[in-house]
Structure formats: structure tokens, C-alpha cells
Enzyme design. Structure first.
Site, short mmCIF file in Angstrom:
data_model
loop_
_atom_site.label_atom_id
_atom_site.label_comp_id
_atom_site.label_asym_id
_atom_site.label_seq_id
_atom_site.Cartn_x
_atom_site.Cartn_y
_atom_site.Cartn_z
N LYS A 52 0.83 -1.21 0.00
CA LYS A 52 0.00 0.00 0.00
C LYS A 52 0.86 1.26 0.00
CE LYS A 52 -3.72 -2.46 2.34
NZ LYS A 52 -4.37 -2.80 3.64
N GLN A 102 -4.11 -1.48 9.85
CA GLN A 102 -4.08 -2.78 9.20
C GLN A 102 -4.68 -3.86 10.10
OE1 GLN A 102 -3.00 -3.45 5.98
NE2 GLN A 102 -3.81 -5.50 6.36
N ASP A 148 -10.61 3.19 4.50
CA ASP A 148 -10.98 1.78 4.39
C ASP A 148 -12.49 1.60 4.31
OD1 ASP A 148 -9.06 -0.15 4.04
OD2 ASP A 148 -8.54 -0.30 6.15
#
Length: 312
Positions: A60, A104, A127
Site C-alpha cells: 500500500k 491494518q 478503508d
């Protein structure tokens, strides 16, 4: 709109390349960024030393830097307390130079994911997991809402295969997680599909799958869906990424769908790897750029100063 092969067509399914589609998405984001002058910054927080998570975080960050974003990686030890993690998130929430925050998953067992995600400011939740963004997505509110990246990437691939007119198609989603299954079903309903959600307790799942014009599989079970589960001509989106152990410590990646079998029946199918995975990161970039634009519109003077300092 691409034409799907008929059930009588002897050729194999067309592989939906997420790598190719993701490159197009990120190129478009980079173009928009250059034209607007708005440079997003993505902060990724990794707690613990999970090897797979470390790879995802690195990928990412690498993609963000490749297209010109600012990137910040924060690595915390596995024993980090909830209070310590909250303090890190609050600091990022208050930092106007940071537009997107991603924690994460999975987190160490002592850190409840839902509570941690709730700490992220909804306008920086790229997200799309915060309950505010989930609610806005569910009611189709476009007001500063972010959609979870993997389902958003799946929808992009579906549209790429068969166009944007999905009304009346039968869709089956295998998996009911908050990360993929539930938001995927919601997006398909918004597209006017007739949607069924299957999970571990679903009876006669094979028969249900055979009704699907669009089949999205996010079960975390390698090779679960066999070729004879597939409706001829269906679009199959395989979200599963499973590590299969081989000899001498080697491993290979496999999806939740028996690819070779399904490819004999479907019209389009995503490979593993190279299917949904690259799209997830591409949509993260798209969401982060959208967050930066929203921040710019909310406070253009502050962000003009930030741009000037970054360009200087």
C-alpha cells in the site's frame, strides 16, 4: 458493454485482470491529482509483526508513493495497549497533512477491531469501515461516504466485464464479513441485483450458487466452489487469497474457487493472484484522493498552505 460468451460457447472464461484494471484506476487518480494540485497523504498503522500484514502495508505504501502521494507508516509492537493506539490515531486525526488513516487488520487479540476503527475520524476512514461510513453507504448517502475498498474493486471488475446495467441479475455472495460480504451485498442491491448471501450455515449452497449470474466468493476456504456450482455464463469474482503449503517450505496462493473447473463454465473469472487483490489497493488510492479533495473543500486556505510547503 462486453458480451459474455453463451453457455454453448466452448472457449474458457475470460480472465478479469485486476492488475490491468488497477493500473488504469491509479493512472486516473494520478492524472486528477496533477490537475488539481491536491496531494493526498496516507497513514498506515501496523500493530505487531504479522508477516502477511507487513507485506500488505508495504504494498500500500509503495503504491501510494508510486503515484505521488505522501505516505506515512507507523509500526507499533504487538503489546501496544488500546490507550497507546488510540493516542496514535487521535494524533493522525488532528494532523491536517494526513488525509487517510488505515489501521491494518487483523489486530492482536487484545485490541478490539471495532473499537479501534471507531477511533478513526470518518472523513479519514479510507478503508470505509467506520460505522458512519457503513451507514452512509447502506442508505446510499454520497455525503463524504467511503465504501470498503475490496467490494468497491469487485464492483469495478463486474462493470468492466458486463457493463453498468445490472438490474434484475441474480447475485450470490458467499461470506458475510463486515469487510467484504456485507458491503458487497449492499453494493449489488444498490445496482438493482437480486441478492442472496450465503455463509457457513447456508443449506444447499451448491444449488444457490447455480442460480447466480454474478457470484462473489469471500469465504476464506481454498477451492470451496467447484466448477459444477457455476451457472453457465456467470461472472465469478474470487476474493479468496489462501496460502497453500508445498514441499520444502514453499507455498502457493489459491482462491476460494477451483479456477480451472470454474473457467470451463463461467464467462468471466478473476485469477488468484492478480484479480481482486490489486483492485483493493487501487480503490484505497481512489478513496484517499477523495478524502484529500474533501479536506481541501472544507478548508481550502489551510490546505493551500500545506501544498505550498510540500512543493517548496
Amino acid at each position: 458493454m462486453r458480451t459474455a460468451p453463451s453457455s454453448s460457447d466452448a472457449r474458457k472464461a475470460i480472465a478479469l485482470s485486476g492488475t490491468e484494471a488497477a493500473a488504469e484506476v491509479t493512472a486516473e487518480v494520478a492524472r486528477q491529482m496533477r490537475e488539481s494540485g491536491v496531494i493526498p497523504k496516507l497513514a498506515v498503522v501496523l500493530v505487531g509483526d504479522d508477516a502477511a500484514s507487513a507485506v500488505y502495508v508495504a504494498n500500500k505504501a509503495r503504491q501510494a508513493e508510486r503515484i505521488g502521494f505522501g505516505s506515512l507508516q507507523i509500526r507499533l509492537p504487538a503489546e501496544t495497549s488500546g490507550a497507546e493506539l488510540s493516542a496514535v490515531i487521535r494524533r493522525l486525526n488532528d494532523d491536517p497533512s494526513v488525509h487517510g488513516i488505515l489501521v491494518q487488520l487483523p489486530l492482536p487479540p487484545h485490541l478490539p477491531a471495532e473499537a479501534v476503527i471507531r477511533e478513526i475520524a470518518p472523513e479519514k476512514d479510507v478503508d470505509g469501515f467506520h460505522e458512519v461510513n457503513v451507514g452512509r453507504m447502506t442508505i446510499q448517502s454520497s455525503r463524504n461516504a467511503f465504501v470498503p475498498c475490496t467490494p468497491l474493486g469487485c464492483m469495478h471488475l463486474i462493470h468492466r466485464a458486463i457493463g453498468h446495467e445490472l438490474k434484475g441479475l441474480s447475485a450470490v455472495v458467499i461470506g458475510k464479513s463486515n469487510i467484504v460480504g456485507r458491503p458487497m451485498a449492499t453494493l449489488l442491491m444498490h445496482a438493482e441485483c437480486t441478492v442472496s448471501v450465503a455463509h457457513i450455515h447456508t443449506r444447499n449452497i451448491e444449488q444457490l450458487c447455480r442460480t447466480a449470474d454474478i457470484l462473489v466468493v469471500a469465504a476464506g476456504s481454498p477451492g470451496l466452489v467447484r466448477g459444477d456450482w457455476i451457472k453457465p455464463g456467470a461472472v465469478v469474482i474470487d476474493v479468496g487469497i489462501n496460502r497453500i503449503a508445498g514441499e520444502a517450505g514453499t507455498h502457493r496462493l489459491a482462491g476460494d474457487v477451483a479456477y480451472d473447473e470454474a473457467a470451463e463454465v463461467a464467462s468471466f473469472i478473476t485469477p488468484v493472484p492478480g484479480g481482486v487483490g490489486p483492485m483493493t489497493i487501487a480503490m484505497l488510492m481512489k478513496n484517499t484522493y477523495a478524502a484529500a479533495l474533501q479536506a481541501e473543500r472544507a478548508n481550502p486556505r489551510r490546505h493551500a498552505g500545506l501544498r505550498a510547503r510540500s512543493n517548496g
